[in-house]
Design a protein around this motif. Sequence first.
Motif, PDB file in Angstrom:
ATOM      1  N   PRO A   1      -5.954   7.637  -9.206  1.00 34.23           N
ATOM      2  CA  PRO A   1      -6.451   7.251  -7.875  1.00 34.23           C
ATOM      3  C   PRO A   1      -5.933   8.147  -6.751  1.00 34.23           C
ATOM      4  O   PRO A   1      -6.671   8.465  -5.827  1.00 34.23           O
ATOM      5  N   GLN A   2      -4.668   8.574  -6.845  1.00 33.66           N
ATOM      6  CA  GLN A   2      -4.137   9.432  -5.792  1.00 33.66           C
ATOM      7  C   GLN A   2      -4.908  10.747  -5.711  1.00 33.66           C
ATOM      8  O   GLN A   2      -5.130  11.284  -4.631  1.00 33.66           O
TER       9      GLN A   2
ATOM     10  N   THR B   1       0.836  -1.199   0.000  1.00 26.88           N
ATOM     11  CA  THR B   1       0.000   0.000   0.000  1.00 26.88           C
ATOM     12  C   THR B   1       0.871   1.248   0.000  1.00 26.88           C
ATOM     13  O   THR B   1       1.811   1.371   0.767  1.00 26.88           O
TER      14      THR B   1
ATOM     15  N   LEU C   1      -8.085  10.086  -3.960  1.00 23.41           N
ATOM     16  CA  LEU C   1      -7.822   9.987  -2.520  1.00 23.41           C
ATOM     17  C   LEU C   1      -7.732  11.376  -1.903  1.00 23.41           C
ATOM     18  O   LEU C   1      -8.277  11.634  -0.825  1.00 23.41           O
ATOM     19  N   GLU C   2      -7.054  12.274  -2.622  1.00 22.36           N
ATOM     20  CA  GLU C   2      -6.932  13.652  -2.140  1.00 22.36           C
ATOM     21  C   GLU C   2      -8.309  14.300  -2.008  1.00 22.36           C
ATOM     22  O   GLU C   2      -8.585  14.996  -1.037  1.00 22.36           O
TER      23      GLU C   2
ATOM     24  N   ALA D   1     -10.118  12.957   0.966  1.00 21.88           N
ATOM     25  CA  ALA D   1      -9.569  13.552   2.186  1.00 21.88           C
ATOM     26  C   ALA D   1     -10.102  14.971   2.379  1.00 21.88           C
ATOM     27  O   ALA D   1     -10.458  15.373   3.497  1.00 21.88           O
TER      28      ALA D   1
ATOM     29  N   CYS E   1     -13.138   4.909   5.068  1.00 22.22           N
ATOM     30  CA  CYS E   1     -14.243   4.884   4.104  1.00 22.22           C
ATOM     31  C   CYS E   1     -14.527   3.454   3.667  1.00 22.22           C
ATOM     32  O   CYS E   1     -13.652   2.604   3.701  1.00 22.22           O
TER      33      CYS E   1
ATOM     34  N   THR F   1      -9.383   2.831  -6.757  1.00 22.65           N
ATOM     35  CA  THR F   1      -9.067   3.512  -5.504  1.00 22.65           C
ATOM     36  C   THR F   1      -9.497   2.686  -4.300  1.00 22.65           C
ATOM     37  O   THR F   1      -8.822   2.654  -3.282  1.00 22.65           O
TER      38      THR F   1
ATOM     39  N   LEU G   1      -8.779   5.488   5.172  1.00 19.62           N
ATOM     40  CA  LEU G   1      -9.364   6.732   5.678  1.00 19.62           C
ATOM     41  C   LEU G   1     -10.669   6.457   6.430  1.00 19.62           C
ATOM     42  O   LEU G   1     -11.375   7.378   6.811  1.00 19.62           O
TER      43      LEU G   1
ATOM     44  N   TYR H   1      -3.781   1.533  -3.240  1.00 22.64           N
ATOM     45  CA  TYR H   1      -4.417   2.826  -2.955  1.00 22.64           C
ATOM     46  C   TYR H   1      -5.311   2.767  -1.715  1.00 22.64           C
ATOM     47  O   TYR H   1      -5.273   3.662  -0.898  1.00 22.64           O
ATOM     48  N   ASP H   2      -6.131   1.717  -1.627  1.00 24.62           N
ATOM     49  CA  ASP H   2      -6.865   1.379  -0.414  1.00 24.62           C
ATOM     50  C   ASP H   2      -7.500   2.549   0.329  1.00 24.62           C
ATOM     51  O   ASP H   2      -6.994   3.011   1.364  1.00 24.62           O
ATOM     52  N   VAL H   3      -8.633   3.017  -0.176  1.00 26.26           N
ATOM     53  CA  VAL H   3      -9.308   4.164   0.440  1.00 26.26           C
ATOM     54  C   VAL H   3      -9.845   3.819   1.835  1.00 26.26           C
ATOM     55  O   VAL H   3     -10.146   4.704   2.632  1.00 26.26           O
TER      56      VAL H   3
END
Lengths: 180, 149
Positions: free
Chosen positions: B127-128, A18, B131-132, B135, B48, B35, B46, B41-43
């Motif tokens: 995906p990043q 990750t 993620l942003e 967030a 979620c 994502t 957070l 990436y693993d949201v």
Amino acid sequence: MAGFLKVLFRNLLQGPSTDPFPLVPETFTPDRLRGKVVINQDLCMGCGICSYVCVAGAINIEKREDGHTITVWHNSCCRCAACRQYCPMHAISLEPNWHSAHAEADKYKVIEQKTIAYEPCSVCGKMIRPVPEATLKKLYVHNDDVDLNHVRSLCPSCRQLEDARRSAGLPPAAEKKAVE
Amino acid sequence: MAFDDLLKKNSVRSPWLFRINAGSCNGCDVELATTALIPRYDVERLGCRYCGSPRHADIVLITGPLTTRIRDQVLRVWNEIPEPKVTVAVGICPISGGVFREGYSIDGPIDKYIPVDVNVPGCPPRPQAILEAVALGLKIWKQKLGLEA
Ligand code: SF4
Ligand code: SF4
Ligand code: SF4
């Protein structure tokens, strides 16, 4: 059984896959990633090819008497790089900057905008976008007797006359200020 | 009242995501799936997770330019999400119409009908970037709950 253990040990040694982003500020970015459009104002001539080819209608060029303003709205740009491909001056690039999340209040503020000022032609006084020096050097690569700074200050039609005079062996045209 | 506050404080640890496809080309939806589902990436870090019902959702991710055919369904589903909710427009389609803008079947951009909180342009955004955006949405959600200034 042994194969399974091999995979297990390999995964243990490799650690988690990750990516720690966004809990840490940085992450990996490929060098050639197509991110935000950037315009080089030293090169842009305002020709409009980029806005003509832009599939998403993200580019606007506003022409005025004394210059032009080129605007790219990142919220409409699909990062296809057609503008970069077709810009004859190579004035457009796509930086690998993908940080694009923003609050709704900034929706119309995420733009790339450059204003290019025009200068008067030194002979007839018409407002022109001076040709970038690097381009002139390429254009006159076989005429090293030409004063590039003088040519740079001429509008296209005065430059044409100037080239004709030079071919005919006549001296360069007097500058307007000198005549007055 | 105290129980209410406790509930609020604990719920911010698990903002559930809901996805609405408003006529997208599926590009952004693939990135949303990436994502969430790919360990890289693993949201879920957070707090979620995707949920299947709009009534359980806190942050709604909308993709697509809002076609005339899907408009009423999108609005109905969006109205079923309980307040306070955070709306995130993913991709240039919902933000401005993108490459489909001014098409005969497009009724977007989405903020014509729905108050959007976060925009994340890209076609699709990587995906990043999503993620942003999540967030940022989380921050705005906390503000809406009155837990952060
Ligand atoms: S960026 Fe390039 S294509 Fe666009 S107006 Fe400037 S010179 Fe022409
Ligand atoms: S990258 Fe494509 S969509 Fe973006 S400004 Fe250039 S031509 Fe338009
Ligand atoms: S923003 Fe691009 S990738 Fe996303 S739904 Fe629209 S066209 Fe497809």
